[in-house]
Design an enzyme around this catalytic site. Structure first.
Site, PDB file in Angstrom:
ATOM      1  N   GLN A  16      -4.217  -1.262   9.880  1.00  0.00           N
ATOM      2  CA  GLN A  16      -4.197  -2.605   9.268  1.00  0.00           C
ATOM      3  C   GLN A  16      -4.798  -3.637  10.227  1.00  0.00           C
ATOM      4  O   GLN A  16      -4.405  -3.718  11.390  1.00  0.00           O
ATOM      5  CB  GLN A  16      -2.754  -2.981   8.902  1.00  0.00           C
ATOM      6  CG  GLN A  16      -2.625  -4.311   8.186  1.00  0.00           C
ATOM      7  CD  GLN A  16      -3.265  -4.316   6.796  1.00  0.00           C
ATOM      8  OE1 GLN A  16      -3.238  -3.324   6.082  1.00  0.00           O
ATOM      9  NE2 GLN A  16      -3.863  -5.434   6.421  1.00  0.00           N
ATOM     10  N   ASP A  30     -11.019   3.219   4.697  1.00  0.00           N
ATOM     11  CA  ASP A  30     -11.443   1.811   4.631  1.00  0.00           C
ATOM     12  C   ASP A  30     -12.972   1.699   4.638  1.00  0.00           C
ATOM     13  O   ASP A  30     -13.512   0.598   4.479  1.00  0.00           O
ATOM     14  CB  ASP A  30     -10.888   1.039   5.835  1.00  0.00           C
ATOM     15  CG  ASP A  30      -9.727   0.143   5.451  1.00  0.00           C
ATOM     16  OD1 ASP A  30      -9.562  -0.101   4.235  1.00  0.00           O
ATOM     17  OD2 ASP A  30      -9.004  -0.315   6.350  1.00  0.00           O
ATOM     18  N   LYS A  58       0.836  -1.204   0.000  1.00  0.00           N
ATOM     19  CA  LYS A  58       0.000   0.000   0.000  1.00  0.00           C
ATOM     20  C   LYS A  58       0.871   1.254   0.000  1.00  0.00           C
ATOM     21  O   LYS A  58       0.613   2.211  -0.720  1.00  0.00           O
ATOM     22  CB  LYS A  58      -0.940  -0.016   1.227  1.00  0.00           C
ATOM     23  CG  LYS A  58      -2.031  -1.073   1.105  1.00  0.00           C
ATOM     24  CD  LYS A  58      -2.786  -1.315   2.405  1.00  0.00           C
ATOM     25  CE  LYS A  58      -3.770  -2.475   2.224  1.00  0.00           C
ATOM     26  NZ  LYS A  58      -4.435  -2.878   3.480  1.00  0.00           N
TER      27      LYS A  58
END
Ligand code: NAP
Length: 294
Positions: free
Chosen positions: A98, A121, A54
Site C-alpha cells: 500500500q 498493481d 481490499k
C-alpha cells in the site's frame, strides 16, 4: 440535457461477481483459491481504510488474504526482506504494497522485489513496458478465464476506467481522448490503454499550456489530477464522456477533479465521485489477482 451517470458501483459489483464465480469454479475443480498478500506500513488512517476494504473484497470473492502490518519506522532492509519472502512464497499469487510508504523508504527498491507475475498493481517496469509496447489491450486486461499466464498486469484504476467505458458502450476506437495527469499509477497507463484501444490520445500535466482548450477537444476526458473540482463545465465538449478519477477529501466531503454539477450539464456521460471509478479499483485488484494466479 443532464448527462447519463455511469454507475461504477454497479459495474464493479458485476465484475466482483464474475471474479467470485471464476474462483468458485476453480475450487470446485480442486484447485486452490488465489492468494493476495497486502503489506501496510505505518498508521495512515486512509491507507488502513483502503487495505481493509481490499481484504474484505478478497474474502467476499473467495480469494485468500495474507496480511502484513509493519510499524512506520520499519527499516528499508526489513521491508525489502518481507516483500522478497512473499515473492518467493508459492502460496502468494499477488503482492500489494500500500502506497504511500514513509519518506525514509525507497519505493522503487521495494517494488523491485516483486516479480512481474505477482505485480497486481501493474507498477513494475516489466508490466509497464508490456502495456506501453501495446501487448496488453482491453480484452487481455479483463480476461479472467484464460488458462495461460497473462502477458502482463495493468494498474487497477486505469483498467477499471476501461471496464466502465466498455460496459457503458462508449466508443473508444477513433475517439479523441484527453488524459489529465501523467502519474505512473493512473495517467500514463490510462493513456497507453486508450492508445491500445485505438483512441487518439493527448496527455496533459502541470506544464500544459492551455488545459481548458485541450480538454474541450475530448470525446473521452479522463481527469486524474488530485485537485478538487478543477475541471469546469465550460471545459467539456458537449456530449463528451467524462471520467473523474480524482478523490479529494474536502470539508464538504469527498469530491472529484471535475466540477460535477457544471460538467453534467454539458457531458453526455459522467462518473460520479464517490461511486464512479473508486469501486472499480478494488474490483480490478481482485481480477488481477485471479489473472496472476494462472
Ligand atoms: P499524482 O501522482 O499526484 O499525479 C497528478 C498529475 O496531475 C501529475 O501528472 C500532475 O502533473 C498533474 N497535475 C497537477 N496539477 C495540475 C494542473 N494544475 N494542471 C494540469 N495537470 C496537473 O496523482 P495520481 O496518483 O495520479 O492521482 C490523481 C487523482 O486520482 C488523485 O485525486 C487521487 O486521489 C486519485 N486516485 C483515485 C483512485 C481511485 O481508485 N479512484 C486511484 C488512484 C488515484 P505533473 O506530472 O506535471 O506534476
Amino acid at each position: 440535457m443532464a448527462a447519463e451517470i455511469l454507475d461504477g458501483k454497479a459495474i464493479a459489483a458485476a465484475l466482483r461477481q464474475r471474479v467470485a464465480d471464476v474462483v468458485a469454479r476453480r475450487r470446485d475443480g480442486g484447485r486452490p483459491a488465489p492468494g493476495l498478500a497486502t503489506v501496510l506500513v505505518g498508521d495512515d488512517a486512509a491507507s488502513h481504510v483502503y487495505v481493509g476494504r481490499k481484504r474484505k473484497a478478497c474474502e467476499e470473492a473467495g480469494i485468500r488474504s495474507i496480511h502484513h502490518e509493519l510499524p512506520g519506522d520499519v527499516s528499508q532492509p526489513e521491508l525489502v526482506a518481507l516483500v522478497a519472502e512473499l515473492d518467493r512464497d508459492p502460496e502468494v499469487d499477488g503482492i500489494l504494497v500500500q502506497m504511500p510508504l514513509p519518506d525514509h523508504i525507497d519505493q522503487d527498491a521495494v517494488l523491485a522485489e516483486i516479480s512481474a507475475g505477482k505485480d497486481v498493481d501493474g507498477l513494475t517496469p516489466v508490466n509497464a513496458g508490456h502495456l506501453a509496447q501495446g501487448r496488453i489491450g482491453v480484452r487481455e486486461a479483463l480476461d479472467l478465464e484464460a488458462e495461460a499466464p497473462p502477458v502482463g498486469l495493468v494498474p487497477c484504476t486505469p483498467a477499471g476506467v476501461i471496464e466502465i467505458l466498455d460496459r457503458s458502450g462508449v466508443e473508444i476506437g477513433g475517439a479523441e481522448a484527453v488524459v489529465v495527469g501523467r502519474s505512473i499509477l493512473v495517467g500514463r497507463p490510462m493513456a497507453s490503454l486508450l492508445v491500445n484501444a485505438n483512441a487518439t490520445v493527448t496527455v496533459c500535466h502541470s506544464r500544459t499550456r492551455d488545459l481548458a482548450a485541450t480538454c474541450r477537444r475530448a470525446d473521452v476526458l479522463v481527469a486524474a489530477v488530485g485537485r478538487p473540482e478543477m475541471i469546469g463545465g465550460d471545459w467539456i465538449k458537449p456530449g463528451a464522456t467524462v471520467i473523474d478519477v480524482g478523490m479529494n477529501r474536502t470539508e464538504e466531503g469527498l469530491v472529484g477533479d471535475v466540477d460535477f454539477a457544471a460538467a453534467s450539464a454539458a457531458a453526455g456521460r459522467i462518473t460520479p465521485v464517490p461511486g464512479g471509478v473508486g469501486p472499480m479499483t478494488i474490483a480490478m485488484l481482485l481480477a488481477n489477482t485471479v489473472r496472476a494466479s494462472r
